[in-house]
Design a protein around this motif. Sequence first.
Motif, PDB file in Angstrom:
ATOM      1  N   SER A  98     -79.569  -4.774 -10.903  1.00  0.00           N
ATOM      2  CA  SER A  98     -80.748  -5.362 -11.550  1.00  0.00           C
ATOM      3  C   SER A  98     -80.769  -6.869 -11.344  1.00  0.00           C
ATOM      4  O   SER A  98     -81.827  -7.469 -11.108  1.00  0.00           O
ATOM      5  CB  SER A  98     -80.752  -5.049 -13.050  1.00  0.00           C
TER       6      SER A  98
ATOM      7  N   SER B  65     -82.151  -7.707  -7.868  1.00  0.00           N
ATOM      8  CA  SER B  65     -83.429  -7.130  -7.448  1.00  0.00           C
ATOM      9  C   SER B  65     -84.368  -8.197  -6.891  1.00  0.00           C
ATOM     10  O   SER B  65     -84.619  -9.210  -7.555  1.00  0.00           O
ATOM     11  CB  SER B  65     -84.102  -6.419  -8.630  1.00  0.00           C
TER      12      SER B  65
ATOM     13  N   MET C 105     -88.179  -2.940  -7.340  1.00  0.00           N
ATOM     14  CA  MET C 105     -86.745  -2.677  -7.301  1.00  0.00           C
ATOM     15  C   MET C 105     -86.133  -2.815  -8.690  1.00  0.00           C
ATOM     16  O   MET C 105     -85.287  -2.000  -9.099  1.00  0.00           O
ATOM     17  CB  MET C 105     -86.063  -3.644  -6.328  1.00  0.00           C
ATOM     18  N   LEU C 106     -86.576  -3.808  -9.439  1.00  0.00           N
ATOM     19  CA  LEU C 106     -86.057  -4.000 -10.794  1.00  0.00           C
ATOM     20  C   LEU C 106     -86.447  -2.825 -11.682  1.00  0.00           C
ATOM     21  O   LEU C 106     -85.644  -2.359 -12.509  1.00  0.00           O
ATOM     22  CB  LEU C 106     -86.587  -5.312 -11.372  1.00  0.00           C
TER      23      LEU C 106
ATOM     24  N   CYS D 113     -84.065  -0.012 -10.881  1.00  0.00           N
ATOM     25  CA  CYS D 113     -82.723  -0.298 -11.400  1.00  0.00           C
ATOM     26  C   CYS D 113     -82.672  -0.159 -12.912  1.00  0.00           C
ATOM     27  O   CYS D 113     -81.665   0.303 -13.472  1.00  0.00           O
ATOM     28  CB  CYS D 113     -82.279  -1.693 -10.982  1.00  0.00           C
TER      29      CYS D 113
ATOM     30  N   ARG E  30     -81.762 -13.390 -14.293  1.00  0.00           N
ATOM     31  CA  ARG E  30     -80.803 -12.601 -13.516  1.00  0.00           C
ATOM     32  C   ARG E  30     -79.383 -12.735 -14.070  1.00  0.00           C
ATOM     33  O   ARG E  30     -78.592 -11.777 -14.044  1.00  0.00           O
ATOM     34  CB  ARG E  30     -80.838 -13.030 -12.042  1.00  0.00           C
TER      35      ARG E  30
END
Length: 387
Positions: A86, A89, A94-95, A98, A158
């Motif tokens: 995550s 990402s 994509m996040l 995840c 992040r």
Amino acid sequence: MIKKSLVPLALGGFGIGMTEFVMMGILPDLAADLHISIPRAGALISAYALGVVVGAPTLVGMLAAQPPKRVLIGFMLLFTVFNALSACSPGFAMLLLCRFLSGLPHGAFFGVGAIVASRLADEGRAAAAMATMFSGLTLANVAGVPLGTWVGHHLSWRYAFVMVAAVGLLTVASLRKWVPELAARPSAGWRRDLAIFRRAELWLALGITAIGTGGFFAWFSYIAPLLTRMTGFAPDTLPWIMTLVGIGMTCGVQLGGRLADRMSAPRAVGFLLVSMMLLLGANGVFATNQAAMLVLAFATGANALALGPPIQILLIQNAKGAEMLGSSLGQSGFNIGNAAGAFLGGVPLALGYSYAAPQWVAATMAGIGCVLTALMLARQRRLRRSA
């Protein structure tokens, strides 16, 4: 004094609580960084919750015959990997994936962990042992979520997930060292375990969990924009307010454990849902009053987490013969509530209403939970009279 063997369960709860709830604190920063709206970013909350719903019964069913310690370590490894991904990402899609995958081991860990805690507990202290496990989740809201919110606001969202992955690795190490080897309990088989779904009481318990606690998530999913855009708090104060919510949760989960050990689980749940409905309504009434919202942040957090132990006991009691599956369903129910609360709370926002509007959605969901609890109590009274 807390048993050392329960500490890894609490630590796992800390990591799980942090990854689930830090999203609420970093939602505005994440949305700005990915150039998406806050309601769209709210889908990340729902994706995680849906992962919990899918993963809890599926993973527990697949691994019910395995030794609990080995299962818990496996779940934490999956949790760590997907939270690390995550953090890496490159974009929203994509996040989103995840977040779904990192949610898969969440409910399964709590489901197996609740059974392990009850087996490690002293006589008559099963709910208190479960409360110890859930205390990790509440402590995440005292320390982990505020710290992650601060890091997400001042550095990058992040790094919050990097912190979660580090907690996951620490949990794996402590599970290996401190949790004793426990024999797997014999299972009647996945298909026979599924027979518990024929019980009306189990469906009522799941409805109470999903809809009743969904009210809390309709409030908590949008707490950051509510407090900054409606109540008028500066963004820099959010970590401190999230700490206040977490302190309330920590107090509440201990209260819930005591209530579940001293009165019937349905009565404890009913009492707490009525108070939850009133508190959520008060959040809508006093949305522009800073002093009142600070008091309500503490009280609403306390009330919400107090529901954890009695609901867990309620589900186990109505899943005789497949207790581990029944226990895992608690987290499925909570996260159906998470997904539904985040979605339904976002509907009035998408329609242009103020950030006070989700509070009325939240109070309504808690009220429906009250009705379902009353139906369960009435059904139990009828069964006792006919016995």
